[in-house]
Design a protein around this motif. Structure first.
Motif, mmCIF file in Angstrom:
data_model
loop_
_atom_site.group_PDB
_atom_site.id
_atom_site.type_symbol
_atom_site.label_atom_id
_atom_site.label_comp_id
_atom_site.label_asym_id
_atom_site.label_seq_id
_atom_site.Cartn_x
_atom_site.Cartn_y
_atom_site.Cartn_z
ATOM 1 N N HIS A 1 -1.308 4.382 16.604
ATOM 2 C CA HIS A 1 -1.266 3.028 16.063
ATOM 3 C C HIS A 1 -2.657 2.533 15.679
ATOM 4 O O HIS A 1 -3.658 2.971 16.245
ATOM 5 N N LEU A 2 -2.685 1.610 14.753
ATOM 6 C CA LEU A 2 -3.830 0.750 14.515
ATOM 7 C C LEU A 2 -3.490 -0.620 15.068
ATOM 8 O O LEU A 2 -2.330 -1.028 15.061
ATOM 9 N N GLU B 1 2.086 1.249 13.326
ATOM 10 C CA GLU B 1 2.174 2.696 13.454
ATOM 11 C C GLU B 1 1.333 3.368 12.375
ATOM 12 O O GLU B 1 1.251 2.890 11.235
ATOM 13 N N ILE B 2 0.737 4.501 12.708
ATOM 14 C CA ILE B 2 -0.151 5.180 11.773
ATOM 15 C C ILE B 2 0.582 5.618 10.500
ATOM 16 O O ILE B 2 -0.024 5.742 9.433
ATOM 17 N N GLY B 3 1.888 5.806 10.598
ATOM 18 C CA GLY B 3 2.664 6.203 9.427
ATOM 19 C C GLY B 3 2.699 5.161 8.332
ATOM 20 O O GLY B 3 3.076 5.456 7.199
ATOM 21 N N HIS B 4 2.305 3.927 8.640
ATOM 22 C CA HIS B 4 2.279 2.864 7.640
ATOM 23 C C HIS B 4 0.960 2.806 6.887
ATOM 24 O O HIS B 4 0.761 1.926 6.046
ATOM 25 N N ILE B 5 0.032 3.738 7.187
ATOM 26 C CA ILE B 5 -1.213 3.793 6.429
ATOM 27 C C ILE B 5 -0.940 4.485 5.094
ATOM 28 O O ILE B 5 -0.468 5.620 5.043
ATOM 29 N N HIS B 6 -1.246 3.797 4.007
ATOM 30 C CA HIS B 6 -1.068 4.369 2.670
ATOM 31 C C HIS B 6 -2.270 5.227 2.291
ATOM 32 O O HIS B 6 -2.112 6.342 1.775
ATOM 33 N N GLU B 7 -3.460 4.710 2.532
ATOM 34 C CA GLU B 7 -4.659 5.478 2.268
ATOM 35 C C GLU B 7 -5.859 4.866 2.990
ATOM 36 O O GLU B 7 -5.816 3.708 3.422
ATOM 37 N N LEU C 1 -2.417 -0.468 3.782
ATOM 38 C CA LEU C 1 -1.122 -0.268 4.416
ATOM 39 C C LEU C 1 -0.007 -0.298 3.379
ATOM 40 O O LEU C 1 -0.114 -0.963 2.351
ATOM 41 N N SER C 2 1.077 0.391 3.691
ATOM 42 C CA SER C 2 2.254 0.393 2.816
ATOM 43 C C SER C 2 3.178 -0.780 3.117
ATOM 44 O O SER C 2 4.243 -0.900 2.518
ATOM 45 N N LEU C 3 2.787 -1.663 4.036
ATOM 46 C CA LEU C 3 3.624 -2.787 4.455
ATOM 47 C C LEU C 3 3.388 -4.016 3.587
ATOM 48 O O LEU C 3 2.251 -4.310 3.203
ATOM 49 N N ALA D 1 -10.337 12.185 3.241
ATOM 50 C CA ALA D 1 -9.033 12.158 2.565
ATOM 51 C C ALA D 1 -8.183 11.066 3.130
ATOM 52 O O ALA D 1 -8.433 10.579 4.227
ATOM 53 N N ALA D 2 -7.162 10.678 2.387
ATOM 54 C CA ALA D 2 -6.198 9.710 2.882
ATOM 55 C C ALA D 2 -5.303 10.365 3.905
ATOM 56 O O ALA D 2 -5.062 11.574 3.854
ATOM 57 N N ILE D 3 -4.807 9.564 4.851
ATOM 58 C CA ILE D 3 -3.882 10.090 5.849
ATOM 59 C C ILE D 3 -2.520 10.288 5.191
ATOM 60 O O ILE D 3 -2.053 9.413 4.500
#
Length: 244
Positions: free
Chosen positions: A36-37, A52-58, A68-70, A242-244
């Motif tokens: 998480h961030l 959650e880290i999965g919401h990081i876009h780049e 974030l993609s949110l 690189a982006a995550i």
């Protein structure tokens, strides 16, 4: 490839909305996986939101911007990093005769003699004004219970947190380097006061962490040796940001 993430990095939405900044990173201590961030957002009711880290876009190449993609509404729906609630030990229902107290209670990780976390204990901290919980203001001295919304043994890392070796202070956290899977490769810490320099500490040297300190399982000499070996190694031509 390595992703550099500056703690304190600016956080935005995909349309450039200002979401705040990265306050903490939360990682699994067994795998070094960042889970998480924590976004400290003055724009969203001054909350600290668990993302959650999965919401990081780049992440920008210098690690100073996280996108974030949110959407704003989706970000607002994320849980708070820390839950706070009144601990009403002096009042009964309908009682208006509350007697103010001069301390605020909170929880913090306790540590064994070897520096490992063993649970949480209550502590008190003096306050001089009304207890503030979110947007609510309680009576002066109202006890407050604070609980983190992450597993108890999580690594919680913030910029400026002190890094403690077994034999003393090493420096302060500056940034974190992660691999493509979001696992922490190493921490970059700043040493010195007037004349500072950066030193990399491999993730496998970390034993535990609280919001204030990162505790290593090695001595300062081991950190110095690891840093010397890293400086002696040639740069990896396949390493880049690189982006995550």
């Amino acid at each position: 490839m390595t992703t550099v993430l500056q703690l304190g990095a600016k956080v935005e939405g995909q349309n450039g909305q200002d979401y705040g900044e990265v306050k903490y990173l939360v990682a699994d201590p067994q795998t070094d996986q960042v889970t998480h961030l924590v976004v400290d957002s003055a724009e969203l009711d001054d909350r600290q939101l668990l993302v959650e880290i999965g919401h990081i876009h780049e992440v920008s190449s210098d690690g100073k911007l996280v996108v974030l993609s949110l959407s704003p509404d989706e970000l607002k729906a994320r849980p708070d990093f820390m839950e706070r609630e009144y601990v009403n030990t002096n009042l009964t229902e309908g009682d208006q005769s509350f007697q103010p107290r001069d301390s605020m209670s909170f929880m913090y990780p306790s540590r064994a003699a070897d520096g490992s976390a063993v649970g949480s204990v209550a502590a008190t901290n003096s306050i001089v004004e009304d207890a503030i919980i979110g947007t609510q203001v309680g009576p002066v001295g109202m006890p407050v219970s604070e609980t983190l919304n992450v597993p108890e043994d999580s690594l919680i890392i913030r910029a400026g947190a002190t890094v403690e070796a077994l034999d003393g202070r090493v420096g302060v956290i500056k940034r974190v380097n992660m691999d493509e899977a979001g696992r922490i490769v190493d921490f970059v810490i700043e040493q010195g006061f007037l004349f500072t320099h950066d030193v990399s500490v491999p993730a496998n040297m970390v034993d535990s962490a609280t919001t204030d300190s990162v505790y290593l399982r090695v001595n300062k000499s081991d950190v110095k040796e690891a840093a010397s070996q890293a400086e002696a190694e040639p740069n990896d031509p396949n390493s880049s940001t690189a982006a995550i």
